[in-house]
Design an enzyme around this catalytic site. Structure first.
Site, PDB file in Angstrom:
ATOM      1  N   ASP A 211       0.831  -1.203   0.000  1.00  0.00           N
ATOM      2  CA  ASP A 211       0.000   0.000   0.000  1.00  0.00           C
ATOM      3  C   ASP A 211       0.871   1.262   0.000  1.00  0.00           C
ATOM      4  O   ASP A 211       1.873   1.329   0.736  1.00  0.00           O
ATOM      5  CB  ASP A 211      -0.870  -0.035   1.269  1.00  0.00           C
ATOM      6  CG  ASP A 211      -1.910   1.068   1.307  1.00  0.00           C
ATOM      7  OD1 ASP A 211      -2.715   1.153   0.384  1.00  0.00           O
ATOM      8  OD2 ASP A 211      -1.901   1.848   2.297  1.00  0.00           O
ATOM      9  N   GLU A 260      14.192 -15.406  -0.340  1.00  0.00           N
ATOM     10  CA  GLU A 260      14.606 -16.534   0.511  1.00  0.00           C
ATOM     11  C   GLU A 260      13.623 -17.688   0.370  1.00  0.00           C
ATOM     12  O   GLU A 260      13.882 -18.798   0.809  1.00  0.00           O
ATOM     13  CB  GLU A 260      14.636 -16.110   1.998  1.00  0.00           C
ATOM     14  CG  GLU A 260      15.803 -15.221   2.367  1.00  0.00           C
ATOM     15  CD  GLU A 260      15.592 -14.589   3.751  1.00  0.00           C
ATOM     16  OE1 GLU A 260      14.742 -15.061   4.547  1.00  0.00           O
ATOM     17  OE2 GLU A 260      16.292 -13.595   4.033  1.00  0.00           O
TER      18      GLU A 260
HETATM   19  C1  GLC Z   1      -4.262   3.142  -0.476  1.00  0.00           C
HETATM   20  C2  GLC Z   1      -5.511   2.310  -0.365  1.00  0.00           C
HETATM   21  C3  GLC Z   1      -6.650   3.178   0.066  1.00  0.00           C
HETATM   22  C4  GLC Z   1      -6.307   3.787   1.414  1.00  0.00           C
HETATM   23  C5  GLC Z   1      -4.967   4.505   1.368  1.00  0.00           C
HETATM   24  C6  GLC Z   1      -4.467   4.807   2.749  1.00  0.00           C
HETATM   25  O1  GLC Z   1      -4.330   4.087  -1.476  1.00  0.00           O
HETATM   26  O2  GLC Z   1      -5.749   1.652  -1.586  1.00  0.00           O
HETATM   27  O3  GLC Z   1      -7.862   2.495   0.131  1.00  0.00           O
HETATM   28  O4  GLC Z   1      -7.293   4.700   1.808  1.00  0.00           O
HETATM   29  O5  GLC Z   1      -3.975   3.709   0.755  1.00  0.00           O
HETATM   30  O6  GLC Z   1      -4.038   3.642   3.381  1.00  0.00           O
END
Ligand code: GLC
Length: 532
Positions: A211, A260
């Site tokens: 993310d 790994e």
């Molecule tokens: C990413 C996720 C989104 C979230 C953001 C903050 O963009 O896809 O849904 O709100 O990160 O974590």
């Protein structure tokens, strides 16, 4: 173990991955929120589509302020979704069906309920605990340390203890105040995430979707932004929060951990950067793939599709990688609606999906995209997205629970709870889009997607879509054509006039094609070329 999949092949390079948003997939316990047991029970549906694996958005313990992207325990399962045992069963069942499993990991920020953040609040200014996050003094109790604006639209700083007269520190959050940013310049954070990676990899997950992978580090000294509220291509953009050079060492370190394992565990980054900058994050010793971010926003325009796809593909090719193509995810308006809604929007969404499934690289399909679901106009008082609650757009309309059955009874087969009581209400018309309705209807989007995926699999197996083939991109007269090698050609008619179909065998089209050798507007086709 994966009985049906070879262990050494770089399966992920051209895989098709189905994105599961577990809150909205299937609810087994009737509380109106989807869960892991519900997902396990319906894995045969995902397998029947013919995808190679799935990416599951966060199910770790979380106060759920940002629907799970505010993690309070990186190595657990939120009781809302079930137990660790449920996850282990899910993983085993998925593997037994030949489905790989990618999880989500959110390394830019955690939840303000995370024990390390709570300890930092408690420990006070100057402590080692505070250095795990970005705590800074402001000039006074009223003015934050710098002028940064969060991605959700309000300021990026919140006072640690708003009513304290002695502790005047603020903490940084580039999303909501419930999501404090980790301080990646502190080695403690690196060690912490090493353990998180190993925990899930040891459990057997096949990879992680990272993310905000372009985030993590902030410019040293946290200087003011020149244009703090800048929005570039629909997204808030502050160069101090993104694409810092130190990122590469983190992904190199993660890649070493991933390697790994056999086969390597895959790192797929949510990377919102220009093509050349994004490609630097997928160099041979960094992440395996990055999402082709512009395609979740790109307008219906042949020239833009051509130039954007070509630039992404070439930038990736320069580093020996391939993009992860996707046109939908849980953060953006459904393609059907983005492309104009109604029958036109649906035709375009089907055409667009066919085309990206033929692009060189991996492709991700967001749950419900295979049904051609439109965006739902969720009633204002039912919206829960923190972005909306902070005054921005609402992403709720793309996250509405999946319709399984034609009849409403409960929530269209998603949950036994009433349709207006599920975590996001479903519209009364939802049943017409359901999996049940599409199973029995000729020409359904679901049937189309399954046919494309079966064909794609054959063309991968017989070498037609081999990744080392050269690619030629063209946009002319509102028609996009993409040729891979000398046997495979794709055409998409993006203007208001039909496109001539080149000579060859029409393998599949996204809509009815005409007998007179023309492809109707808003339609795409795959052609097998002969005699070259
Ligand atoms: C990413 C996720 C989104 C979230 C953001 C903050 O963009 O896809 O849904 O709100 O990160 O974590």
């Amino acid at each position: 173990m994966l009985p049906m999949v070879g262990s050494t092949r770089e399966w992920w390079r051209d895989a098709v991955v189905y994105q599961v948003y577990p809150r909205s997939f299937a609810d087994s316990d009737g509380d109106g929120v989807g869960d892991l047991a519900g997902l396990t029970a319906r894995l045969p549906y995902i397998a029947s589509l013919g995808v190679d694996g799935m990416w599951i958005t966060p199910f770790q313990p979380s106060p759920q302020i940002d629907q799970g992207y505010d993690v309070s325990d990186y190595c657990g399962v939120d009781p809302l979704f079930g137990t660790m045992h449920d996850f282990e069963q899910l993983l085993e069942a998925a593997h037994s069906m030949g489905l790989r499993v990618l999880m989500d990991i959110a390394p830019n920020h955690c939840s303000s309920e995370h024990p390390l953040f709570q300890a930092a609040l408690e420990a006070g200014p100057g402590s080692a605990e505070r250095d795990v996050f970005h705590f800074e003094d402001g000039p006074d109790g009223e003015t934050p340390p710098n002028n940064w604006v969060s991605s959700f639209g309000d300021r990026s700083w919140t006072r640690a203890h708003p009513s304290s007269e002695t502790d005047l520190q603020w903490y940084l959050h580039i999303f909501s105040p419930a999501q404090p940013d980790w301080n990646w310049r502190n080695p403690v954070v690196h060690d912490f995430f090493d353990e998180v990676l190993r925990f899930w990899f040891d459990k057997g997950v096949d990879g992680l979707r990272v993310d905000v992978a372009h985030g993590l580090f902030k410019t040293e000294g946290l200087p003011d932004a020149e244009n703090p509220g800048a929005v570039v291509k629909g997204l808030r953009f502050n160069p101090h929060m993104t694409d810092q050079e130190e990122l590469h060492d983190v992904y190199r370190r993660w890649r070493r951990i991933a390697d790994e394992y056999t086969p390597t565990r895959v790192l797929a980054g949510e990377v919102n950067l220009d093509a050349d900058r994004a490609a630097r994050l997928v160099r041979a010793d960094e992440m395996h793939q990055a999402f082709a971010y512009p395609f979740v926003k790109i307008p219906w325009d042949a020239e833009q599709w051509k130039s954007t796809a070509e630039r992404l593909a070439e930038a990736h090719a320069d580093v020996g990688a391939f993009p992860a193509w996707s046109i939908e995810n849980h953060d953006v308006v459904r393609a059907v609606t983005r492309y104009g809604g109604g029958p036109t929007g649906l035709s375009r969404a089907r055409a667009a999906l066919l085309i990206v499934l033929g692009f060189p690289g991996a492709a991700y399909i967001y749950q419900g995209q295979e049904l051609g679901l439109p965006e739902v106009d969720v009633p204002v008082d039912a919206r829960v997205d923190p972005m909306w609650l902070k005054g921005g757009v609402s992403r709720d309309g793309t996250r509405v629970p999946l319709p399984w059955t034609t009849a409403q009874e409960g929530t269209f087969g998603f949950s036994s709870i009433d349709a207006d009581a599920s975590w996001l209400p479903t519209p009364p018309s939802w049943g017409e889009h359901s999996i049940e309705a599409q199973r029995t209807s000729d020409g359904s989007t679901m049937g189309f997607v399954a046919r494309v995926l079966a064909l794609r699999k054959n063309l991968r197996a017989d070498g037609t879509l081999a990744l080392d083939k050269s690619v030629r991109w063209q946009a002319k007269d509102d028609v996009l054509t993409v040729e891979r090698g000398n046997r495979f050609l794709m055409v998409m008619a993006m203007g208001d006039h039909p496109a001539p179909l080149p000579a060859g065998e029409l393998m599949i089209a996204s809509g009815p094609s005409t007998a007179d050798g023309l492809l109707p507007p808003d339609t795409a086709a795959w052609i097998r070329l002969r005699g070259r």
